[in-house]
Motif scaffolding. Structure first.
Motif, PDB file in Angstrom:
ATOM      1  N   HIS A   5       0.836  -1.193   0.000  1.00  0.00           N
ATOM      2  CA  HIS A   5       0.000   0.000   0.000  1.00  0.00           C
ATOM      3  C   HIS A   5       0.879   1.254   0.000  1.00  0.00           C
ATOM      4  O   HIS A   5       1.407   1.650   1.034  1.00  0.00           O
ATOM      5  CB  HIS A   5      -0.921  -0.019   1.232  1.00  0.00           C
ATOM      6  CG  HIS A   5      -2.022   0.996   1.144  1.00  0.00           C
ATOM      7  ND1 HIS A   5      -3.322   0.683   0.836  1.00  0.00           N
ATOM      8  CD2 HIS A   5      -1.989   2.336   1.298  1.00  0.00           C
ATOM      9  CE1 HIS A   5      -4.049   1.786   0.805  1.00  0.00           C
ATOM     10  NE2 HIS A   5      -3.268   2.795   1.086  1.00  0.00           N
ATOM     11  N   CYS A   6       1.024   1.876  -1.167  1.00  0.00           N
ATOM     12  CA  CYS A   6       1.787   3.129  -1.241  1.00  0.00           C
ATOM     13  C   CYS A   6       0.966   4.232  -0.570  1.00  0.00           C
ATOM     14  O   CYS A   6      -0.221   4.371  -0.863  1.00  0.00           O
ATOM     15  CB  CYS A   6       2.075   3.488  -2.695  1.00  0.00           C
ATOM     16  SG  CYS A   6       2.751   5.145  -2.910  1.00  0.00           S
ATOM     17  N   PRO A   7       1.571   5.029   0.335  1.00  0.00           N
ATOM     18  CA  PRO A   7       0.801   6.089   1.001  1.00  0.00           C
ATOM     19  C   PRO A   7       0.294   7.145   0.027  1.00  0.00           C
ATOM     20  O   PRO A   7      -0.555   7.958   0.389  1.00  0.00           O
ATOM     21  CB  PRO A   7       1.802   6.701   1.986  1.00  0.00           C
ATOM     22  CG  PRO A   7       2.931   5.753   2.076  1.00  0.00           C
ATOM     23  CD  PRO A   7       2.956   4.962   0.809  1.00  0.00           C
ATOM     24  N   TYR A   8       0.800   7.169  -1.201  1.00  0.00           N
ATOM     25  CA  TYR A   8       0.361   8.167  -2.182  1.00  0.00           C
ATOM     26  C   TYR A   8      -0.567   7.567  -3.248  1.00  0.00           C
ATOM     27  O   TYR A   8      -1.486   8.225  -3.704  1.00  0.00           O
ATOM     28  CB  TYR A   8       1.571   8.806  -2.872  1.00  0.00           C
ATOM     29  CG  TYR A   8       2.495   9.483  -1.896  1.00  0.00           C
ATOM     30  CD1 TYR A   8       2.201  10.757  -1.412  1.00  0.00           C
ATOM     31  CD2 TYR A   8       3.639   8.844  -1.425  1.00  0.00           C
ATOM     32  CE1 TYR A   8       3.030  11.378  -0.493  1.00  0.00           C
ATOM     33  CE2 TYR A   8       4.476   9.459  -0.506  1.00  0.00           C
ATOM     34  CZ  TYR A   8       4.166  10.724  -0.045  1.00  0.00           C
ATOM     35  OH  TYR A   8       4.983  11.322   0.872  1.00  0.00           O
ATOM     36  N   CYS A   9      -0.304   6.323  -3.653  1.00  0.00           N
ATOM     37  CA  CYS A   9      -1.028   5.732  -4.793  1.00  0.00           C
ATOM     38  C   CYS A   9      -2.010   4.639  -4.394  1.00  0.00           C
ATOM     39  O   CYS A   9      -2.795   4.209  -5.237  1.00  0.00           O
ATOM     40  CB  CYS A   9      -0.047   5.140  -5.800  1.00  0.00           C
ATOM     41  SG  CYS A   9       1.207   6.276  -6.361  1.00  0.00           S
ATOM     42  N   GLY A  10      -1.932   4.138  -3.175  1.00  0.00           N
ATOM     43  CA  GLY A  10      -2.799   3.029  -2.789  1.00  0.00           C
ATOM     44  C   GLY A  10      -2.141   1.687  -3.049  1.00  0.00           C
ATOM     45  O   GLY A  10      -0.938   1.613  -3.264  1.00  0.00           O
ATOM     46  N   ARG A  58      10.607   2.337  -1.600  1.00  0.00           N
ATOM     47  CA  ARG A  58      10.402   3.384  -2.610  1.00  0.00           C
ATOM     48  C   ARG A  58       9.500   2.844  -3.704  1.00  0.00           C
ATOM     49  O   ARG A  58       9.733   1.745  -4.221  1.00  0.00           O
ATOM     50  CB  ARG A  58      11.743   3.806  -3.214  1.00  0.00           C
ATOM     51  CG  ARG A  58      11.602   4.998  -4.115  1.00  0.00           C
ATOM     52  CD  ARG A  58      12.923   5.420  -4.727  1.00  0.00           C
ATOM     53  NE  ARG A  58      12.707   6.593  -5.575  1.00  0.00           N
ATOM     54  CZ  ARG A  58      13.489   6.933  -6.588  1.00  0.00           C
ATOM     55  NH1 ARG A  58      14.553   6.212  -6.868  1.00  0.00           N
ATOM     56  NH2 ARG A  58      13.216   7.987  -7.320  1.00  0.00           N
ATOM     57  N   HIS A  59       8.462   3.632  -4.032  1.00  0.00           N
ATOM     58  CA  HIS A  59       7.560   3.235  -5.120  1.00  0.00           C
ATOM     59  C   HIS A  59       8.190   3.690  -6.435  1.00  0.00           C
ATOM     60  O   HIS A  59       7.676   4.559  -7.137  1.00  0.00           O
ATOM     61  CB  HIS A  59       6.186   3.880  -4.902  1.00  0.00           C
ATOM     62  CG  HIS A  59       5.134   3.326  -5.809  1.00  0.00           C
ATOM     63  ND1 HIS A  59       3.904   3.910  -5.977  1.00  0.00           N
ATOM     64  CD2 HIS A  59       5.136   2.243  -6.615  1.00  0.00           C
ATOM     65  CE1 HIS A  59       3.195   3.206  -6.844  1.00  0.00           C
ATOM     66  NE2 HIS A  59       3.931   2.194  -7.256  1.00  0.00           N
ATOM     67  N   VAL A  60       9.313   3.071  -6.748  1.00  0.00           N
ATOM     68  CA  VAL A  60      10.184   3.600  -7.809  1.00  0.00           C
ATOM     69  C   VAL A  60       9.531   3.541  -9.182  1.00  0.00           C
ATOM     70  O   VAL A  60       9.741   4.420 -10.014  1.00  0.00           O
ATOM     71  CB  VAL A  60      11.553   2.897  -7.758  1.00  0.00           C
ATOM     72  CG1 VAL A  60      11.421   1.405  -7.982  1.00  0.00           C
ATOM     73  CG2 VAL A  60      12.528   3.481  -8.761  1.00  0.00           C
ATOM     74  N   GLY A  62       6.360   3.863  -9.726  1.00  0.00           N
ATOM     75  CA  GLY A  62       5.048   4.488  -9.598  1.00  0.00           C
ATOM     76  C   GLY A  62       5.274   5.971  -9.365  1.00  0.00           C
ATOM     77  O   GLY A  62       5.801   6.658 -10.225  1.00  0.00           O
ATOM     78  N   CYS A  63       4.953   6.439  -8.157  1.00  0.00           N
ATOM     79  CA  CYS A  63       5.104   7.857  -7.877  1.00  0.00           C
ATOM     80  C   CYS A  63       6.543   8.234  -7.541  1.00  0.00           C
ATOM     81  O   CYS A  63       6.840   9.403  -7.358  1.00  0.00           O
ATOM     82  CB  CYS A  63       4.184   8.258  -6.732  1.00  0.00           C
ATOM     83  SG  CYS A  63       4.569   7.424  -5.186  1.00  0.00           S
ATOM     84  N   ALA A  64       7.427   7.219  -7.417  1.00  0.00           N
ATOM     85  CA  ALA A  64       8.858   7.421  -7.179  1.00  0.00           C
ATOM     86  C   ALA A  64       9.185   7.951  -5.780  1.00  0.00           C
ATOM     87  O   ALA A  64      10.317   8.339  -5.512  1.00  0.00           O
ATOM     88  CB  ALA A  64       9.484   8.319  -8.242  1.00  0.00           C
TER      89      ALA A  64
HETATM   90 ZN   LIG Z   1       3.158   5.569  -5.079  1.00  0.00          ZN
END
Ligand SMILES: [Zn+2]
Lengths: 97, 173
Positions: A5-10, A58-60, A62-64
């Protein structure tokens, strides 16, 4: 596939993420008065816990963004993810950043 | 494409700008582009031929027709004066194609692990993700239509895989 679960993208597939080592390791300051032992601890010494550990991810692909996660290293279960700068949600471990 | 339930065609060259900035700078950039301001994660806003794709909390991919480049850069420069930001022209770094048809999401999902069901990935959703081992930017422009941005040097790899997947699908009993 494991979803993180990315805190920015879900919730997103695991292979979009990269692991960034143990979280909440504060850089010693001011650098000119830090002892060699403290630098060694900052740079190299990690708890490598068996069980619950706070980690940087790191959501590398995705949102990076970097963020932090609470993960059980024996089961690979993610218990929580949270943004950098926020306190560890279970109140465990040592304090800050 | 051999499979008659998905069509792939290249999109014309475009002006592509990578923009980073805080919320105030994002609003100023949107105003300069003539787009409504939006901070909604993983969503694109588009008006006419211009679009702003949310790639991260501080990062947008700005798209516009090729011949609007000079005018766009001038209005962005004026609108962003006084705002800390980064603006990089990446027009030549990547190219884009459109994948359309009832099997479009199936073709993508052969090598992209995102949930592309319409409920999970609605129209106007956009994100950086992967297609096999290549990074792509995926933008759903209609229920059965995707805009895909891929780095120029990775495009052969992605397109070859897409065609291979299409051949497999059309060979299914
Ligand atoms: Zn993300």
């Amino acid at each position: 596939m494991l979803l993180i679960h990315c805190p920015y993208c879900g919730p997103r597939p695991e292979l979009e993420f990269s692991y960034g080592g143990e979280a909440h390791i504060a850089r010693p300051s001011p650098p000119e008065s830090v002892s060699a032992d403290d630098w060694v601890a900052f740079l190299y010494l990690r708890a490598n816990r068996r069980g619950l550990q706070a980690e940087r991810w790191r959501h590398v692909r995705g949102c990076a963004r970097f963020f932090n996660a609470l993960r059980d290293t024996t089961t690979d279960q993610f218990l929580a993810t949270y943004r950098c700068g926020e306190p560890r949600p279970d109140g465990g471990g040592s304090a800050s950043p | 494409m051999a499979d008659a339930t998905a069509w792939l065609h290249p999109l014309p060259g475009a002006t592509r700008l990578s923009f980073c900035g805080d919320e105030a700078a994002q609003d100023a950039a949107a105003a300069a582009l003539g787009l409504p301001s939006s901070a909604m994660p993983c969503r694109a806003v588009s008006v006419g031929g211009r679009a702003s794709l949310w790639l991260g909390p501080e990062e947008r991919l700005l798209l516009a027709p090729l011949n609007e480049r000079a005018q766009l850069l001038a209005s962005l420069e004026a609108g962003l004066a006084g705002h800390a930001h980064s603006l990089v022209d990446i027009s030549q770094r990547q190219l884009a194609f459109e994948l359309r048809g009832p099997n479009a999401s199936l073709l993508l999902n052969a090598q992209c692990p995102l949930d592309l069901a319409l409920e999970a990935f609605p129209v106007d959703m956009c994100t950086r993700t992967v297609y096999a081992k290549s990074e792509i930017v995926l933008w759903r422009t209609a229920a059965d239509r995707f805009h895909v941005e891929v780095w120029r040097s990775f495009s052969d790899y992605v397109l070859t895989l897409l065609h291979a997947v299409a051949r497999e699908l059309s060979a299914r009993p």
